[in-house]
Design an enzyme around this catalytic site. Structure first.
Site, short mmCIF file in Angstrom:
data_model
loop_
_atom_site.label_atom_id
_atom_site.label_comp_id
_atom_site.label_asym_id
_atom_site.label_seq_id
_atom_site.Cartn_x
_atom_site.Cartn_y
_atom_site.Cartn_z
N GLY A 1 -47.99 19.52 -4.79
CA GLY A 1 -48.64 20.27 -5.89
C GLY A 1 -50.01 20.91 -5.37
O GLY A 1 -50.61 21.80 -5.85
N GLY B 1 -50.15 22.26 -2.34
CA GLY B 1 -49.91 23.27 -1.54
C GLY B 1 -48.67 22.98 -0.51
O GLY B 1 -48.09 22.20 -0.74
N ASP C 1 -58.66 10.21 -3.60
CA ASP C 1 -57.20 10.14 -3.59
C ASP C 1 -56.54 9.29 -2.20
O ASP C 1 -56.06 9.86 -1.20
CB ASP C 1 -56.42 11.63 -3.24
CG ASP C 1 -55.25 11.87 -3.90
OD1 ASP C 1 -54.77 10.84 -4.54
OD2 ASP C 1 -54.63 12.66 -3.67
N VAL D 1 -47.89 22.43 3.91
CA VAL D 1 -48.63 22.15 5.27
C VAL D 1 -47.42 22.57 6.21
O VAL D 1 -46.35 22.27 6.12
CB VAL D 1 -48.92 20.59 5.53
CG1 VAL D 1 -49.18 20.34 6.87
CG2 VAL D 1 -49.76 20.30 4.48
N GLY E 1 -44.77 19.26 4.97
CA GLY E 1 -45.22 18.61 3.75
C GLY E 1 -45.54 19.71 2.61
O GLY E 1 -45.80 20.70 2.98
#
Length: 664
Positions: A346, A348, A459, A350, A343
């Site tokens: 914006g 970061g 979010d 994963v 993943g």
């Protein structure tokens, strides 16, 4: 050839005739545009040739070994120094080659052999055994003719022996080679790649045992260390001294001196090695200490001491937060190999990682952290680590030894709900039953985070709802998982992939509340109903905003027109209508008029438990639906005669030019 030579060998060159192995062509002329003579050689027939043709630019020779060179009116073979005297159409070449020689006055004892051997490489030719003889001239001399064939050396030759030089000179004047001071042998057929070797030896019957030691014609370090031998001498070291006795070998010296010298050499070598090892270890210690101090700095900077103190005071140890070290996570991700990225956005990156106990985890490496929010971050880490809900991605721990903290989560390996709904690789028919279950599981997790954990989510979207192997929903990316400063959260929320989920009230108040999460979940419900993205710039203006298009269709009693084709059937009509009405309530413009997350959970669970039956648009259902729809619509029309039902849509239009990047 040795001290004396026959007249025809005075120039240290001998004439040699070789046979061309391949058959010559019938033509005796050179190729067109090629030289056909050089100096005294009047005919150069093809397949021999010099250089390239001036007519067509092709080689004047057939093969590389047949290439000739004309230099100063002298014909040579290839680029070498072998001079060619004649080429006959019978397939023979006369050439000059160097002879081998050795001088007897260079001999101090034993045998003297020439070092560098004259040779002639002729892979395509054979030495003519009819036109050549191998001759050795000199007293006490023998010569070899060597050849190499298939990697094996074979030799032929002869030996001469005589008591005086006069016998050789007399034979030389007569021009005969009868064996006294001169010998000759036939050359075997088919010899190629030849070399000549001349050697001389001591004839003790004809020469006297010369006193090299007495005459100082020796190579020993001292006359006392020289011993005469039969026809030669030897160097030695007397008792008490060691060495080889020669000048080149260092002569003779006492054992103590040798031992001392040896010890000095060994000591110096050991000292240098120890010095190198010491410097190397000091460098490693310095670098290790430097890295250790940097890790300590980051650990303190990221609130590691605070986290340890709070963990040590906790009585409940059933849910322990693991503080990972940087090396462990570096090893788990193969030094954060890009091939393990699962993943990116914006916030970061994963990575998929495997811990030392073979547990598969997801390691989030954020881009930035607000140092003023460290205390809040540590508190949220502790709270999140205590969350134990089957529909919430479990936070296993963190690493604070890096510039930006690393968060370690349980690994959920079946992608996101967004991918499952919208990406081409997952364009399979997701049943309504599965969609309703996923929605119920997701809202149960959100309700738990709101009430039990008191976590501000901020979010909610389909890309933050993960699916495991059984397509069980797991909510992720909440609370401390973002690790971005508050002032940047607002920008990140709008720009980084949340466009279309944002609460319209936020546009006026700049405040995100629990009811903002409810609005965002309402968008998720609409996505599940329509399988459309929340916002699409490539659609017509009235259909760009999914929520506006959905609410307008619902108001105009055109709900079934906006649903995904094939989703509706006779068994799920009632459930779909109820979920659509619930979504509309979640999407009300005024946050206070929206249901709580707990109420949404109860309604979805109630819809799941309701017995399946055919939905009939009875007057009661119709009136209830119309009442709810008009009530929802009224929240968009607060007394403005022109109507404000497009407030959300207009506010979204203001951001059409925002660059979304590649974030989630």
């Amino acid at each position: 050839m040795a001290t004396m030579r026959l007249k025809e060998m005075q120039k240290q060159l001998t004439r040699l005739t070789v046979l061309l192995v391949m058959a010559l062509t019938a033509a005796s002329q050179a190729q067109p545009g090629c030289p056909d003579s050089c100096g005294s050689v009047s005919s150069i027939p093809y397949p021999f040739g010099i250089g390239t043709s001036s007519v067509n630019g092709e080689n004047c020779f057939l093969e590389k070994d047949l290439n000739l060179t004309c230099t100063d009116s002298t014909l040579y073979r290839g680029q070498g120094n072998v001079q060619i005297l004649n080429i006959s159409l019978a397939g023979k070449i006369d050439m000059l080659v160097h002879i081998s020689k050795v001088c007897k006055n260079e001999l101090l004892g034993g045998v003297k052999t020439q070092g560098n051997l004259p040779s002639l490489r002729t892979p395509a030719f054979a030495i003519s055994s009819e036109d050549n003889k191998f001759v050795t001239v000199g007293c006490d001399t023998y010569g070899y003719l060597n050849t190499f064939r298939n990697g094996t050396q074979s030799s032929t030759g002869c030996l001469t022996r005589c008591d005086s030089i006069e016998s050789v000179q007399s034979r030389q004047r007569s021009g005969n080679c009868t064996g006294i001071g001169c010998c000759q042998v036939d050359i075997p057929p088919g010899m190629k790649n030849i070399s000549f070797q001349a050697s001389t030896f001591k004839n003790f019957n004809s020469t006297s045992d010369i006193p090299e030691c007495t005459n100082n014609e020796h190579t020993c370090d001292s006359k006392d260390h020289c011993r005469e031998t039969l026809g030669s001498f030897e160097c030695f070291c007397p008792d008490g001294l060691i060495g080889d006795g020669t000048r080149e070998g260092g002569g003779c010296h006492t054992r103590q001196k040798a031992d001392a010298f040896t010890k000095i050499i060994i000591g110096a070598g050991v000292g240098l090695i120890a010095l190198f090892i010491g410097i190397f270890w000091l460098y490693l210690i310095y670098e290790k200490r430097k890295v250790f101090k940097l890790k300590q700095k980051f650990f303190q900077q990221n609130g590691g001491i605070i986290l340890r103190q709070q963990l040590s005071t906790r009585e409940d140890s059933s849910h322990t937060t693991t503080i990972f070290n940087a090396e462990e996570l570096k090893k788990a991700t193969n030094n954060f190999d890009e091939s393990l990225i699962i993943g990116k956005g914006g916030y970061g990156t994963v990575f998929k990682g495997v811990l030392s106990n073979n547990k598969v985890v997801a390691i989030k490496k954020s881009k930035i952290v607000d140092q003023s929010q460290v205390q809040q971050f540590i508190n949220e880490v502790i709270i999140l680590s205590q969350i134990n809900h089957r529909n919430v991605v479990k936070l296993l721990g963190c690493c604070l030894e890096t510039e930006v903290p690393l968060l370690v989560y349980e690994f959920v390996n079946n992608g996101t709900l967004f991918d499952y709904l919208h990406n081409q690789g997952h364009r399979v028919n997701v049943s309504w039953k599965m969609r309703l279950r996923i929605a119920t599981e997701a809202v149960a997790a959100l309700s738990y985070l709101h009430s039990a954990a008191s976590i501000p989510i901020r979010d909610v979207k389909t890309s933050n709802i993960l699916l495991d192997d059984n397509y069980t929903a797991k909510v992720s990316d909440f609370g401390a998982s973002r690790l971005v400063p508050i002032e940047q959260t607002e920008i990140a929320t709008i720009v980084q992939g949340t466009f279309g989920y944002l609460d319209p009230e936020y546009m006026q108040s700049s405040q995100l509340t629990e009811k903002s999460d409810v609005y965002s979940f309402g968008v998720v419900l609409v996505e599940l109903l329509t399988r459309e993205k929340p916002f699409s710039f490539d659609k017509t203006e009235e259909k760009r905003s999914l929520t506006v298009h959905f609410l307008c269709s619902l108001k105009e009693d055109r709900l079934f027109d906006v649903l995904q084709v094939g989703l509706l059937d006779e068994e799920n009509q009632q459930e779909i209508m109820e979920v659509a009405i619930l979504a509309a309530r979640c999407l009300r413009l005024i946050g206070e008029e929206r249901p709580s997350m707990k109420e949404v959970t109860m309604e979805l669970e109630g819809i799941q438990l309701t017995k399946k039956h055919l939905w009939i648009n009875t007057g009661k259902n119709f009136e209830e639906s119309q009442y709810l729809l008009h009530e929802t619509q009224s929240s968009y029309e607060h007394g403005d005669s022109s109507g404000q039902q497009n407030i959300e849509y207009d506010s979204l239009r203001e951001h059409e030019l925002i660059d979304f990047g590649n974030g989630r």
